[in-house]
Design a protein around this motif. Structure first.
Motif, short mmCIF file in Angstrom:
data_model
loop_
_atom_site.label_atom_id
_atom_site.label_comp_id
_atom_site.label_asym_id
_atom_site.label_seq_id
_atom_site.Cartn_x
_atom_site.Cartn_y
_atom_site.Cartn_z
N SER A 18 -20.39 -21.55 -16.71
CA SER A 18 -20.51 -20.83 -15.78
C SER A 18 -19.71 -21.43 -14.41
O SER A 18 -18.86 -21.47 -13.99
N TRP A 19 -20.95 -22.49 -14.08
CA TRP A 19 -20.60 -23.43 -12.25
C TRP A 19 -19.11 -23.78 -12.76
O TRP A 19 -19.19 -23.61 -10.91
N VAL A 20 -19.21 -24.67 -13.69
CA VAL A 20 -18.16 -25.87 -13.28
C VAL A 20 -16.91 -24.97 -13.50
O VAL A 20 -15.95 -25.30 -12.86
N GLU A 21 -16.79 -23.85 -13.87
CA GLU A 21 -15.25 -23.18 -14.87
C GLU A 21 -15.43 -22.35 -13.24
O GLU A 21 -13.96 -22.62 -12.86
N LEU A 22 -15.62 -21.63 -12.35
CA LEU A 22 -15.78 -20.64 -11.12
C LEU A 22 -15.85 -22.15 -10.04
O LEU A 22 -14.67 -21.85 -9.50
N ARG A 25 -12.17 -22.36 -10.74
CA ARG A 25 -11.33 -22.11 -10.02
C ARG A 25 -10.91 -21.70 -8.84
O ARG A 25 -9.74 -21.23 -8.80
N PHE A 26 -12.23 -21.88 -8.35
CA PHE A 26 -12.44 -21.62 -6.39
C PHE A 26 -12.07 -23.18 -6.01
O PHE A 26 -12.35 -22.88 -4.65
N GLY A 27 -11.54 -23.76 -6.52
CA GLY A 27 -11.08 -25.13 -5.54
C GLY A 27 -12.36 -25.72 -4.90
O GLY A 27 -12.15 -26.72 -4.39
N THR A 28 -13.31 -25.94 -5.92
CA THR A 28 -14.59 -26.03 -5.79
C THR A 28 -15.14 -26.95 -6.20
O THR A 28 -16.44 -27.12 -5.32
N ILE A 65 -15.55 -13.31 -9.38
CA ILE A 65 -15.75 -13.11 -10.47
C ILE A 65 -16.01 -12.50 -11.69
O ILE A 65 -15.79 -13.58 -13.26
N MET A 66 -15.86 -11.57 -11.70
CA MET A 66 -15.79 -11.07 -12.79
C MET A 66 -14.61 -10.71 -13.69
O MET A 66 -14.15 -10.92 -15.00
N GLU A 67 -13.12 -11.02 -12.82
CA GLU A 67 -11.80 -11.73 -13.49
C GLU A 67 -12.26 -12.72 -14.31
O GLU A 67 -11.42 -12.63 -16.06
N TRP A 68 -13.23 -13.62 -13.84
CA TRP A 68 -13.01 -14.41 -15.16
C TRP A 68 -14.54 -14.35 -15.69
O TRP A 68 -13.44 -14.77 -17.13
N ILE A 95 -30.52 -16.29 -23.93
CA ILE A 95 -30.80 -16.93 -22.96
C ILE A 95 -30.11 -18.13 -22.16
O ILE A 95 -30.06 -19.64 -23.15
N SER A 96 -29.62 -18.36 -21.07
CA SER A 96 -28.56 -19.04 -20.88
C SER A 96 -28.77 -19.35 -19.15
O SER A 96 -29.21 -18.35 -18.13
N GLY A 97 -28.00 -21.20 -19.00
CA GLY A 97 -28.23 -21.30 -17.69
C GLY A 97 -26.70 -20.84 -17.42
O GLY A 97 -27.03 -21.41 -15.73
N GLY A 98 -26.17 -20.45 -17.87
CA GLY A 98 -25.04 -20.13 -16.86
C GLY A 98 -24.86 -18.42 -15.12
O GLY A 98 -26.71 -18.09 -15.62
N LEU A 99 -24.36 -18.07 -15.97
CA LEU A 99 -24.31 -16.69 -14.70
C LEU A 99 -24.60 -15.52 -15.51
O LEU A 99 -24.16 -15.10 -16.43
#
Length: 209
Positions: A18-22, A25-28, A65-68, A95-99
């Motif tokens: 989740s972290w990497v993909e966002l 997506r957001f250019g960060t 965020i939800m669009e992703w 059990i996820s380390g994601g969002l």
């Protein structure tokens, strides 16, 4: 009654992080990659890392965020697997380390019994504040599973995952299944896809009867 715990990303769905993909997506991602490198060097703890990441998305909307989260696809075989598990008396945990925005959507659609993930904090206008509630870090997946196991007292506990942070779950479970695992991640069983996970669990149950 049986208990099964799944990692989410790379296990049930085609998102890897989740972290990497966002970030992408957001250019960060440039800054996100720097924070990741510093975390793995031991410069700060997981909660600090999560907050630094989330701070890069301050002002982004819940809709963005939800669009992703709503665009992430399942791996083949997930519906058949979850139907089989429900029919055979399993309580299911994700059990996820994601969002949480992604994990809750998947948990709701697949009718999982428990969902644990990290939670972005939004303000009254639905914008990311830069804070995060880091419920699941790189080490405590095993603690979460152990707590569930002690509460439910299942006859059998299975853990399924692909990454290094799933090893903590593997140590707590009676049986671990590594699905397309990262290098250095080993379980009691190795599966190439979710159909094979179902076959392995079927065999385990048959051998117990």
């Amino acid at each position: 009654m049986y208990l099964i715990a799944f990692d989410l990303e790379g296990t049930l769905v085609k998102s890897k992080s989740s972290w990497v993909e966002l970030h992408k997506r957001f250019g960060t991602w440039d800054k996100g990659a720097e924070y990741a490198e510093r975390f793995f060097k031991g410069e700060f703890d997981y909660a600090t890392w999560a907050k630094l990441d989330a701070s890069l998305w301050k002002g982004r909307t819940r809709e963005e965020i939800m669009e992703w989260a709503n665009s992430v696809e399942y791996f083949d075989g997930v519906e058949e697997l979850f139907k089989f598990l429900k029919e055979n008396g399993f309580k299911i945990a994700i059990i996820s380390g994601g969002l949480k925005c992604l994990a809750e959507r998947i948990g709701r659609e697949l009718k999982a019994d428990f969902v644990y993930a990290n939670e972005l904090v939004f303000d009254d206008e639905g914008k990311v504040t830069g804070d995060v509630l880091p419920w699941v870090d790189f080490r405590n997946k095993g603690d979460i599973l152990l707590e569930l196991r002690e509460k439910l007292k299942p006859d059998l506990t299975i853990a399924v995952g692909d990454g290094h942070n799933d090893i903590a779950m593997f140590k707590v479970a009676d049986v671990s299944i590594a699905i397309n695992p990262h290098e250095g991640v080993e379980g009691d069983y190795l599966a190439k896809d979710l159909y094979e996970v179902k076959d392995i669990i079927e065999k385990i149950l048959k051998d117990r009867r």
